[in-house]
Design a protein around this motif. Structure first.
Motif, mmCIF file in Angstrom:
data_model
loop_
_atom_site.group_PDB
_atom_site.id
_atom_site.type_symbol
_atom_site.label_atom_id
_atom_site.label_comp_id
_atom_site.label_asym_id
_atom_site.label_seq_id
_atom_site.Cartn_x
_atom_site.Cartn_y
_atom_site.Cartn_z
ATOM 1 N N GLU A 26 9.356 2.502 -4.163
ATOM 2 C CA GLU A 26 8.439 1.831 -5.505
ATOM 3 C C GLU A 26 8.862 0.662 -5.878
ATOM 4 O O GLU A 26 8.181 -0.497 -5.849
ATOM 5 C CB GLU A 26 8.579 2.681 -6.605
ATOM 6 C CG GLU A 26 7.720 3.814 -6.484
ATOM 7 C CD GLU A 26 6.319 3.610 -6.378
ATOM 8 O OE1 GLU A 26 5.771 2.960 -6.776
ATOM 9 O OE2 GLU A 26 5.723 4.529 -5.254
ATOM 10 N N GLN A 64 0.840 -1.099 -0.162
ATOM 11 C CA GLN A 64 -0.009 0.187 -0.053
ATOM 12 C C GLN A 64 0.842 1.291 0.076
ATOM 13 O O GLN A 64 2.014 1.208 0.315
ATOM 14 C CB GLN A 64 -0.976 0.087 1.120
ATOM 15 C CG GLN A 64 -0.163 -0.148 2.571
ATOM 16 C CD GLN A 64 -1.228 -0.413 3.608
ATOM 17 O OE1 GLN A 64 -1.946 -1.331 3.545
ATOM 18 N NE2 GLN A 64 -1.378 0.486 4.712
ATOM 19 N N ASP A 65 0.258 2.580 -0.198
ATOM 20 C CA ASP A 65 1.154 3.520 -0.324
ATOM 21 C C ASP A 65 1.941 3.940 0.742
ATOM 22 O O ASP A 65 2.971 4.483 0.688
ATOM 23 C CB ASP A 65 0.103 4.689 -0.770
ATOM 24 C CG ASP A 65 -0.638 4.755 -2.193
ATOM 25 O OD1 ASP A 65 0.042 3.758 -3.145
ATOM 26 O OD2 ASP A 65 -1.658 5.411 -2.462
ATOM 27 N N SER A 66 1.146 3.641 1.969
ATOM 28 C CA SER A 66 2.069 4.082 3.157
ATOM 29 C C SER A 66 1.465 3.126 4.205
ATOM 30 O O SER A 66 0.314 2.694 4.081
ATOM 31 C CB SER A 66 1.807 5.380 3.676
ATOM 32 O OG SER A 66 0.391 5.870 3.623
ATOM 33 N N TYR A 67 2.121 3.168 5.602
ATOM 34 C CA TYR A 67 1.876 2.269 6.434
ATOM 35 C C TYR A 67 1.813 3.262 7.846
ATOM 36 O O TYR A 67 2.836 3.983 8.099
ATOM 37 C CB TYR A 67 2.790 1.205 6.746
ATOM 38 C CG TYR A 67 2.700 0.185 5.570
ATOM 39 C CD1 TYR A 67 1.892 -0.972 5.404
ATOM 40 C CD2 TYR A 67 3.627 0.579 4.483
ATOM 41 C CE1 TYR A 67 1.814 -1.551 4.100
ATOM 42 C CE2 TYR A 67 3.594 -0.207 3.367
ATOM 43 C CZ TYR A 67 2.832 -1.406 3.385
ATOM 44 O OH TYR A 67 2.852 -2.243 2.281
ATOM 45 N N GLU A 68 0.848 3.295 8.675
ATOM 46 C CA GLU A 68 0.637 3.929 9.742
ATOM 47 C C GLU A 68 0.391 2.996 10.986
ATOM 48 O O GLU A 68 -0.618 2.444 10.985
ATOM 49 C CB GLU A 68 -0.080 5.144 9.753
ATOM 50 C CG GLU A 68 -0.176 6.156 8.844
ATOM 51 C CD GLU A 68 -0.913 7.382 8.859
ATOM 52 O OE1 GLU A 68 -1.977 7.259 9.637
ATOM 53 O OE2 GLU A 68 -0.824 8.248 7.934
ATOM 54 N N ASN A 115 5.419 5.260 11.076
ATOM 55 C CA ASN A 115 4.890 5.460 9.963
ATOM 56 C C ASN A 115 6.057 5.279 8.903
ATOM 57 O O ASN A 115 7.220 5.520 9.043
ATOM 58 C CB ASN A 115 4.234 6.946 9.484
ATOM 59 C CG ASN A 115 3.262 7.153 10.620
ATOM 60 O OD1 ASN A 115 2.638 6.503 11.172
ATOM 61 N ND2 ASN A 115 2.974 8.704 10.737
ATOM 62 N N LYS A 130 6.788 4.775 4.504
ATOM 63 C CA LYS A 130 6.536 4.663 3.017
ATOM 64 C C LYS A 130 7.667 4.075 2.409
ATOM 65 O O LYS A 130 8.763 4.287 2.505
ATOM 66 C CB LYS A 130 6.469 6.135 2.583
ATOM 67 C CG LYS A 130 6.006 6.347 1.150
ATOM 68 C CD LYS A 130 5.797 7.610 0.743
ATOM 69 C CE LYS A 130 5.300 7.915 -0.708
ATOM 70 N NZ LYS A 130 4.229 7.311 -0.968
ATOM 71 N N ILE A 177 13.691 2.803 3.105
ATOM 72 C CA ILE A 177 12.364 2.960 3.387
ATOM 73 C C ILE A 177 12.405 4.412 4.232
ATOM 74 O O ILE A 177 13.004 4.584 5.198
ATOM 75 C CB ILE A 177 11.829 1.696 4.472
ATOM 76 C CG1 ILE A 177 11.846 0.356 3.657
ATOM 77 C CG2 ILE A 177 10.556 2.024 5.090
ATOM 78 C CD1 ILE A 177 11.653 -0.804 4.328
ATOM 79 N N ASP A 178 11.176 5.149 3.994
ATOM 80 C CA ASP A 178 11.087 6.594 4.681
ATOM 81 C C ASP A 178 10.315 6.153 6.085
ATOM 82 O O ASP A 178 9.401 5.981 5.993
ATOM 83 C CB ASP A 178 10.164 7.214 3.898
ATOM 84 C CG ASP A 178 10.177 8.816 4.365
ATOM 85 O OD1 ASP A 178 10.627 8.895 5.558
ATOM 86 O OD2 ASP A 178 9.393 9.532 3.615
#
Length: 391
Positions: free
Chosen positions: A94, A78-82, A89, A91, A211-212
């Motif tokens: 790609e 998915q686009d991001s994880y929280e 969090n 991101k 990973i951000d």
């Protein structure tokens, strides 16, 4: 008793395996990276090792038989994880997302709780290479098959949060060899690490390292999976009475709020049929009831999963609950939740079992207790609550 959570959707029906997240609620069970092998009795019920000594302490075998694909239980791209409970969090790059979607990389969550199940010891997300054979593999729900499958994956890296004790065991917990501290919680109780495997493919390891990650304030723990979203509990526990209600027991008998009027204090145990600690506790509660009913203490069970999310009775679960009552020889009533959910008291429950107390007038009194307890532990709790009611 140590507690553990496993975020494995396909194993949720096998509640006896470990602590699992199922249907938006959580189950507490013994900490172990291995699922238990469980013997079945002649009636097709399954009992754990401790339950063998306690006649009737059983789980229906249809919860835990069969196989599943572990690859279908991995975390989806998915686009991001929280993750508010972790204050974390993320991101993903790609290329890493692309490989997760293609299922050439497995993204898996794991966590452990402390002894009293009121805080996280550690929680992490891992990324591992997954072959086509591993993707298509089916394993038994019972035994060590799932853990064996996880261990067969080529670990790339891990991002996680660890308390002081867990921090000393990073190699063992993460399966990685190199660890870089990336932050700490505001209260200083946890540290965050990016861990990588020195033997991992360099290009894949670089993807994990890129990973951000954003660290935020940790949301107070709610005994859910550390990777779940917090639940709104603003209305949970606000009720001061169980109100007036009419319902059925799993035995088909009619019950009202008068079920509490015969005792000075009634222990109300909220459980589900798929919760192993809940079921294993029933014989202890029956012993408690037999020992203390003459002292003015009653016991009532509420089988929460006998009513679905649509508010309708689940007849199959009612039948299973009836089997559990028979097998555990519980003489106290197992109630189906009424339409008011006991004046709202049954709403917002996030962990099982949960227990509260009601006096003879239907007032909710004393403290709420999460998790299962032994007979001796319950006797101490009940004596304390009974003394407060008698004042």
């Amino acid at each position: 008793m140590k507690f553990r959570m496993k975020k494995i959707t396909a194993l949720m029906a096998a509640a006896v395996l470990g602590a699992s997240t199922f249907g938006g609620v959580s189950v507490m069970a013994a900490e172990s990276t291995e699922a238990m092998a469980v013997p079945a009795d002649q009636d097709g019920m399954v009992v754990d090792d401790d339950a063998v000594a306690a006649e009737g302490d059983a789980i229906p075998s249809d919860f835990i038989q069969g196989t599943f694909k572990p690859s279908e239980t991995t975390v989806q791209a998915q686009d991001s994880y929280e993750y508010p409970f972790l204050g974390l969090n993320m991101k993903l790059p790609e290329e890493l997302l692309k490989q997760i979607k293609a299922q050439t990389i497995a993204m898996i969550s794991n966590e452990g709780w402390n002894d009293t199940a009121d805080a996280i010891k550690y929680a992490y997300i891992s990324w591992s290479e997954m072959t086509e054979e591993q993707k298509e593999a089916e394993v038994d729900k019972l035994g060590t098959a799932y853990d064996d499958w996880c261990n067969s994956l080529a670990k790339i890296g891990v991002i996680g949060i660890y308390d002081e004790d867990s921090e000393k065991e990073l190699d063992e917990i993460t399966g990685c060899t190199e660890h870089k501290e990336i932050g700490s919680s505001s209260d200083g109780k946890y540290k965050y690490y990016l861990s990588t495997n020195k033997d991992a493919d360099e290009s894949l390891k670089k993807e994990v390292e890129e990973i951000d990650v954003t660290l935020t304030e940790m949301t107070p723990f709610q005994q859910l999976s550390a990777f779940d979203q917090p639940q709104d509990t603003s209305n949970a526990g606000d009720s001061t009475t169980v109100g007036k209600f009419e319902t059925k027991g799993v035995d088909g008998k009619d019950y009202t709020e008068k079920v509490f009027s015969d005792y000075d204090l009634t222990l109300v145990n909220i459980f589900t049929t798929w919760c192993s600690p809940c079921v294993n506790e029933i014989p202890e509660l029956e012993k408690l009831y037999e020992e203390m009913k003459d002292k003015g203490v009653g016991v009532v069970g509420v089988v929460l999963d006998t009513v679905g999310d649509d508010g309708k009775q689940d007849d199959a679960t009612v039948k299973k609950a009836g089997v559990l009552q028979e097998k555990t020889k519980a003489s106290y009533p197992f109630l189906i939740p009424d339409s008011t959910m006991m004046n709202g008291r049954l709403n917002g429950i996030s962990a099982f079992p949960e227990t509260f107390f009601v006096d003879k007038d239907g007032n909710i009194v004393g403290e709420t207790y999460s998790g299962s307890h032994s007979l001796d532990e319950w006797k101490k709790i009940v004596e304390k609550e009974l003394a407060n009611v008698s004042k």
